[in-house]
Design an enzyme around this catalytic site. Structure first.
Site, PDB file in Angstrom:
ATOM      1  N   ALA A 108      -0.726   8.760  -9.121  1.00  0.00           N
ATOM      2  CA  ALA A 108       0.637   8.797 -10.249  1.00  0.00           C
ATOM      3  C   ALA A 108       1.192  10.014  -8.887  1.00  0.00           C
ATOM      4  O   ALA A 108       1.733  10.261  -9.261  1.00  0.00           O
ATOM      5  CB  ALA A 108       1.304   8.985 -11.452  1.00  0.00           C
ATOM      6  N   GLY A 109       1.029   9.682  -7.820  1.00  0.00           N
ATOM      7  CA  GLY A 109       1.406  10.448  -6.608  1.00  0.00           C
ATOM      8  C   GLY A 109       2.837  10.071  -6.507  1.00  0.00           C
ATOM      9  O   GLY A 109       3.455   9.322  -6.947  1.00  0.00           O
TER      10      GLY A 109
ATOM     11  N   ASN B 175      -4.109   3.356   4.447  1.00  0.00           N
ATOM     12  CA  ASN B 175      -4.162   2.832   5.806  1.00  0.00           C
ATOM     13  C   ASN B 175      -5.554   2.514   6.422  1.00  0.00           C
ATOM     14  O   ASN B 175      -6.377   2.978   5.758  1.00  0.00           O
ATOM     15  CB  ASN B 175      -3.393   4.056   6.488  1.00  0.00           C
ATOM     16  CG  ASN B 175      -2.274   4.424   5.943  1.00  0.00           C
ATOM     17  OD1 ASN B 175      -1.236   3.296   5.688  1.00  0.00           O
ATOM     18  ND2 ASN B 175      -2.027   6.017   6.162  1.00  0.00           N
TER      19      ASN B 175
ATOM     20  N   LYS C  10       0.487  -2.218  10.789  1.00  0.00           N
ATOM     21  CA  LYS C  10       0.530  -0.630  10.428  1.00  0.00           C
ATOM     22  C   LYS C  10       0.076  -0.212  11.553  1.00  0.00           C
ATOM     23  O   LYS C  10       0.376   1.400  11.887  1.00  0.00           O
ATOM     24  CB  LYS C  10       0.663  -1.137   8.974  1.00  0.00           C
ATOM     25  CG  LYS C  10       1.174   0.547   8.081  1.00  0.00           C
ATOM     26  CD  LYS C  10       0.972   0.706   7.212  1.00  0.00           C
ATOM     27  CE  LYS C  10       1.436   1.527   6.522  1.00  0.00           C
ATOM     28  NZ  LYS C  10       1.592   1.624   4.862  1.00  0.00           N
TER      29      LYS C  10
ATOM     30  N   GLU D  72      -7.351  12.336   7.069  1.00  0.00           N
ATOM     31  CA  GLU D  72      -7.688  10.737   7.395  1.00  0.00           C
ATOM     32  C   GLU D  72      -8.180  10.278   8.880  1.00  0.00           C
ATOM     33  O   GLU D  72      -7.941   9.165   8.958  1.00  0.00           O
ATOM     34  CB  GLU D  72      -6.757   9.887   6.609  1.00  0.00           C
ATOM     35  CG  GLU D  72      -6.910   9.868   5.426  1.00  0.00           C
ATOM     36  CD  GLU D  72      -5.580   8.869   4.800  1.00  0.00           C
ATOM     37  OE1 GLU D  72      -5.579   8.228   3.409  1.00  0.00           O
ATOM     38  OE2 GLU D  72      -4.374   9.020   5.282  1.00  0.00           O
TER      39      GLU D  72
END
Length: 313
Positions: A8-9, A103, A186, A268
């Site tokens: 629940a970020g 991503n 993206k 990341e």
């Protein structure tokens, strides 16, 4: 339709909260600290699309999971994926679909290897959001789109059912017939911004002000060629969007990759930059800046690991 939202970020809290607001069966899979925080203060969203306070959102810890959910929405950091998969695997039944919002594309290989190609959708979130010091979700822009679809582009009953559920929520849920194309576009966008702001240690506006926006455009070209090599050349409108982003003179935008480096956190970089390079037949003749950006992030990770080893020696 039963949704399990992993975490629940900023991402999971926003989209899961909006689904719960619309009356859908949503449960948040949380770590104990976040579960305690939501039990005390509820799930709070501050947004241009309307604020929301859910006093008692349904939550579950990993050891309490019961099968089976229809959709598992995953929005963790790439470096947490293996641990995250272990936390929600018990919720995946024969008809469950996993909708990841990470991503890049490397996570698709991991998820399909663990759960099979048939159980994994493609997805991406187009939203700028963060958590404040109280744990509330701050939605920072007008964009709040969740795009998704079958990896092969087929319009199946299950993605049509998910689209119908999303249509009732206060965000833009968009079923895509070409989700892999959108994910590559993206990825090009994020890799370009991550590379230039990390290399320059500066915001887009400062880079433009220094007359270095040409380097950002060179990075966009390098990333676009790698995407094209994989059969997903960015469409003109995607190229135009990224060009506009990296040449905006007053932009304070920096990549989350740079923010992570500045605060001494894991990054990341492997998922966004390293995997991108590995998917291209690149040489120093036509791909120059992206390897340098990746090497800089790898150097940072090595330094960070060395400091951690000293602390624990």
């Amino acid at each position: 339709m039963r949704f399990l939202v992993v975490g629940a970020g900023a991402l999971g809290g926003y989209f899961g909260g909006r689904l719960l607001q619309a009356g859908h069966d949503v449960t948040f899979l949380l770590r104990p600290a976040r579960a305690a925080q939501l039990a005390a203060s509820g799930l709070v969203i501050h947004s241009p699309a309307g604020d929301l306070h859910l006093a008692s959102p349904p939550t579950v810890l990993a050891h309490q999971l019961q099968p089976h959910y229809d959709v598992v929405i995953v929005g963790c950091k790439a470096y947490d994926l293996d641990e995250t998969i272990a936390s929600f695997a018990a919720a995946v039944g024969p008809e469950t679909v996993v909708l990841p919002l990470l991503n890049g594309l490397r996570h698709l290989d991991t998820l399909t290897a663990r759960f099979s190609y048939r159980r994994v959708l493609g997805g991406l979130g187009l939203i700028s959001a963060t958590l404040d010091e109280t744990g509330a979700v701050l939605h920072l822009s007008q964009d709040h789109t969740l795009a998704f679809g079958e990896l092969d582009g087929e319009r199946t009953p299950r993605v049509e059912a998910i689209a119908a559920a999303f249509a009732q929520a206060a965000f833009v849920g968009r079923l895509s017939d070409s989700i892999l194309q959108e994910m590559w576009e993206k990825w090009v966008h994020i890799a370009t911004i991550a590379s230039i702001t990390t290399l320059m240690r500066a915001s887009i506006g400062d880079i433009v002000g220094a007359g270095a926006d040409g380097l950002a455009l060179d990075l966009l070209d390098e990333c676009s060629r790698i995407a094209a090599h994989n059969g997903f050349a960015p469409r003109p409108e995607a190229i135009a969007r990224t060009r506009a982003t990296v040449t905006a003179p007053d932009s304070r935008l920096t990549a989350s990759l740079l923010k992570d480096i500045e605060r001494g956190a894991p990054t990341e970089g492997e998922h966004i930059l390293g995997d991108f390079l590995r998917r291209g037949r690149w040489s120093t003749a036509d791909t120059i800046l992206l390897p340098v950006a990746y090497a800089q992030v790898k150097s940072y990770e090595r330094q960070r690991a060395g400091r951690a080893a000293l602390l624990h020696a």
